[in-house]
Write a protein that holds these residues in place. Structure first.
Motif, PDB file in Angstrom:
ATOM      1  N   THR A 183     -15.430 108.929 -45.799  1.00 31.64           N
ATOM      2  CA  THR A 183     -13.991 109.030 -45.616  1.00 31.64           C
ATOM      3  C   THR A 183     -13.359 109.062 -46.990  1.00 31.64           C
ATOM      4  N   ARG A 184     -12.545 110.079 -47.270  1.00 31.30           N
ATOM      5  CA  ARG A 184     -11.897 110.187 -48.569  1.00 31.30           C
ATOM      6  C   ARG A 184     -10.415 109.904 -48.403  1.00 31.30           C
ATOM      7  N   LEU A 244      -7.689  99.854 -50.815  1.00 34.92           N
ATOM      8  CA  LEU A 244      -8.695  98.908 -51.285  1.00 34.92           C
ATOM      9  C   LEU A 244      -8.709  97.651 -50.421  1.00 34.92           C
ATOM     10  N   GLN A 245      -7.539  97.135 -50.097  1.00 34.91           N
ATOM     11  CA  GLN A 245      -7.456  95.949 -49.243  1.00 34.91           C
ATOM     12  C   GLN A 245      -8.061  96.221 -47.864  1.00 34.91           C
ATOM     13  N   GLU A 277     -16.493  97.589 -45.799  1.00 37.15           N
ATOM     14  CA  GLU A 277     -17.121  98.901 -45.937  1.00 37.15           C
ATOM     15  C   GLU A 277     -17.584  99.144 -47.368  1.00 37.15           C
ATOM     16  N   LYS A 278     -18.493 100.088 -47.528  1.00 38.16           N
ATOM     17  CA  LYS A 278     -18.957 100.504 -48.846  1.00 38.16           C
ATOM     18  C   LYS A 278     -17.842 101.305 -49.509  1.00 38.16           C
ATOM     19  N   LEU A 279     -17.598 101.035 -50.784  1.00 36.29           N
ATOM     20  CA  LEU A 279     -16.493 101.657 -51.507  1.00 36.29           C
ATOM     21  C   LEU A 279     -16.981 102.425 -52.722  1.00 36.29           C
ATOM     22  N   LEU A 280     -16.442 103.609 -52.903  1.00 37.63           N
ATOM     23  CA  LEU A 280     -16.676 104.403 -54.102  1.00 37.63           C
ATOM     24  C   LEU A 280     -15.325 104.834 -54.655  1.00 37.63           C
ATOM     25  N   ILE A 281     -15.223 104.901 -55.969  1.00 36.78           N
ATOM     26  CA  ILE A 281     -14.002 105.341 -56.629  1.00 36.78           C
ATOM     27  C   ILE A 281     -14.263 106.686 -57.281  1.00 36.78           C
ATOM     28  N   ARG A 282     -13.353 107.608 -57.081  1.00 34.95           N
ATOM     29  CA  ARG A 282     -13.411 108.917 -57.740  1.00 34.95           C
ATOM     30  C   ARG A 282     -12.142 109.059 -58.545  1.00 34.95           C
ATOM     31  N   SER A 283     -12.282 109.542 -59.779  1.00 36.86           N
ATOM     32  CA  SER A 283     -11.088 109.655 -60.620  1.00 36.86           C
ATOM     33  C   SER A 283     -10.879 111.063 -61.143  1.00 36.86           C
ATOM     34  N   GLY A 284     -11.478 112.040 -60.524  1.00 37.56           N
ATOM     35  CA  GLY A 284     -11.331 113.417 -60.966  1.00 37.56           C
ATOM     36  C   GLY A 284     -12.495 113.795 -61.871  1.00 37.56           C
ATOM     37  N   GLY A 285     -12.581 115.047 -62.208  1.00 35.47           N
ATOM     38  CA  GLY A 285     -13.676 115.493 -63.065  1.00 35.47           C
ATOM     39  C   GLY A 285     -14.969 115.638 -62.287  1.00 35.47           C
ATOM     40  N   HIS A 286     -16.053 115.720 -63.030  1.00 35.64           N
ATOM     41  CA  HIS A 286     -17.367 115.924 -62.435  1.00 35.64           C
ATOM     42  C   HIS A 286     -18.183 114.643 -62.510  1.00 35.64           C
ATOM     43  N   ASP A 287     -19.042 114.455 -61.534  1.00 34.53           N
ATOM     44  CA  ASP A 287     -19.922 113.297 -61.504  1.00 34.53           C
ATOM     45  C   ASP A 287     -21.330 113.802 -61.234  1.00 34.53           C
ATOM     46  N   VAL A 288     -22.047 114.140 -62.293  1.00 34.25           N
ATOM     47  CA  VAL A 288     -23.383 114.713 -62.137  1.00 34.25           C
ATOM     48  C   VAL A 288     -24.388 113.701 -61.601  1.00 34.25           C
ATOM     49  N   ASN A 289     -24.092 112.399 -61.701  1.00 32.34           N
ATOM     50  CA  ASN A 289     -25.009 111.370 -61.213  1.00 32.34           C
ATOM     51  C   ASN A 289     -24.813 111.043 -59.740  1.00 32.34           C
ATOM     52  N   TYR A 341     -22.318 109.300 -58.291  1.00 30.23           N
ATOM     53  CA  TYR A 341     -21.736 107.993 -58.004  1.00 30.23           C
ATOM     54  C   TYR A 341     -20.455 108.062 -57.181  1.00 30.23           C
ATOM     55  N   SER A 342     -19.870 109.248 -57.035  1.00 26.81           N
ATOM     56  CA  SER A 342     -18.634 109.335 -56.258  1.00 26.81           C
ATOM     57  C   SER A 342     -18.852 110.015 -54.911  1.00 26.81           C
ATOM     58  N   ALA A 343     -20.095 109.983 -54.433  1.00 23.91           N
ATOM     59  CA  ALA A 343     -20.406 110.534 -53.117  1.00 23.91           C
ATOM     60  C   ALA A 343     -21.520 109.701 -52.494  1.00 23.91           C
ATOM     61  N   ALA A 344     -21.371 109.371 -51.218  1.00 29.64           N
ATOM     62  CA  ALA A 344     -22.399 108.602 -50.511  1.00 29.64           C
ATOM     63  C   ALA A 344     -22.169 108.708 -49.015  1.00 29.64           C
ATOM     64  N   ASP A 345     -23.226 108.517 -48.271  1.00 30.38           N
ATOM     65  CA  ASP A 345     -23.116 108.481 -46.817  1.00 30.38           C
ATOM     66  C   ASP A 345     -22.436 107.188 -46.395  1.00 30.38           C
ATOM     67  N   ASP A 346     -21.649 107.273 -45.357  1.00 34.62           N
ATOM     68  CA  ASP A 346     -21.016 106.094 -44.750  1.00 34.62           C
ATOM     69  C   ASP A 346     -20.267 105.229 -45.754  1.00 34.62           C
ATOM     70  N   ALA A 347     -19.436 105.853 -46.577  1.00 28.98           N
ATOM     71  CA  ALA A 347     -18.649 105.129 -47.574  1.00 28.98           C
ATOM     72  C   ALA A 347     -17.207 105.605 -47.517  1.00 28.98           C
ATOM     73  N   VAL A 348     -16.321 104.779 -48.043  1.00 29.22           N
ATOM     74  CA  VAL A 348     -14.929 105.164 -48.227  1.00 29.22           C
ATOM     75  C   VAL A 348     -14.762 105.515 -49.693  1.00 29.22           C
ATOM     76  N   ILE A 349     -14.225 106.680 -49.963  1.00 27.00           N
ATOM     77  CA  ILE A 349     -13.992 107.128 -51.329  1.00 27.00           C
ATOM     78  C   ILE A 349     -12.497 107.077 -51.586  1.00 27.00           C
ATOM     79  N   ILE A 350     -12.101 106.331 -52.614  1.00 27.35           N
ATOM     80  CA  ILE A 350     -10.701 106.319 -53.023  1.00 27.35           C
ATOM     81  C   ILE A 350     -10.593 107.244 -54.231  1.00 27.35           C
ATOM     82  N   ASP A 351      -9.863 108.316 -54.067  1.00 27.68           N
ATOM     83  CA  ASP A 351      -9.694 109.329 -55.104  1.00 27.68           C
ATOM     84  C   ASP A 351      -8.432 109.016 -55.901  1.00 27.68           C
TER      85      ASP A 351
END
Length: 71
Positions: free
Chosen positions: A4-5, A18-19, A26-38, A40-50
């Motif tokens: 979920t983004r 975040l609250q 839930e599992k949380l990932l933060i995305r701040s723009g740009g590229h993430d070759v590793n 870290y800003s994508a995962a199954d069953d996670a909430v992504i805050i962009d």
């Protein structure tokens, strides 16, 4: 991938999301723009805050601070 983004336009929206994520445990990932070759800003069953649209950081001296670490 079943993620979920949420794109935060304001700091208040980011804080609210975040609250909610913490409250639901839930599992949380933060995305701040740009590229993430590793991946870290994508995962199954996670909430992504962009945060790509947030363009400043304000730190208040009167509230406790958190420590952030990179993996």
């Amino acid at each position: 991938m079943n993620a979920t983004r949420n794109t935060a336009i304001t700091a208040e929206e980011a804080a609210s999301c975040l609250q909610d994520v913490i409250r639901r445990g839930e599992k949380l990932l933060i995305r701040s723009g740009g590229h993430d070759v590793n991946g870290y800003s994508a995962a199954d069953d996670a909430v992504i805050i962009d945060l790509r649209y947030l363009d400043s950081v304000d730190i208040s001296d009167d509230i406790p601070k958190s420590r952030l670490a990179l993996q």
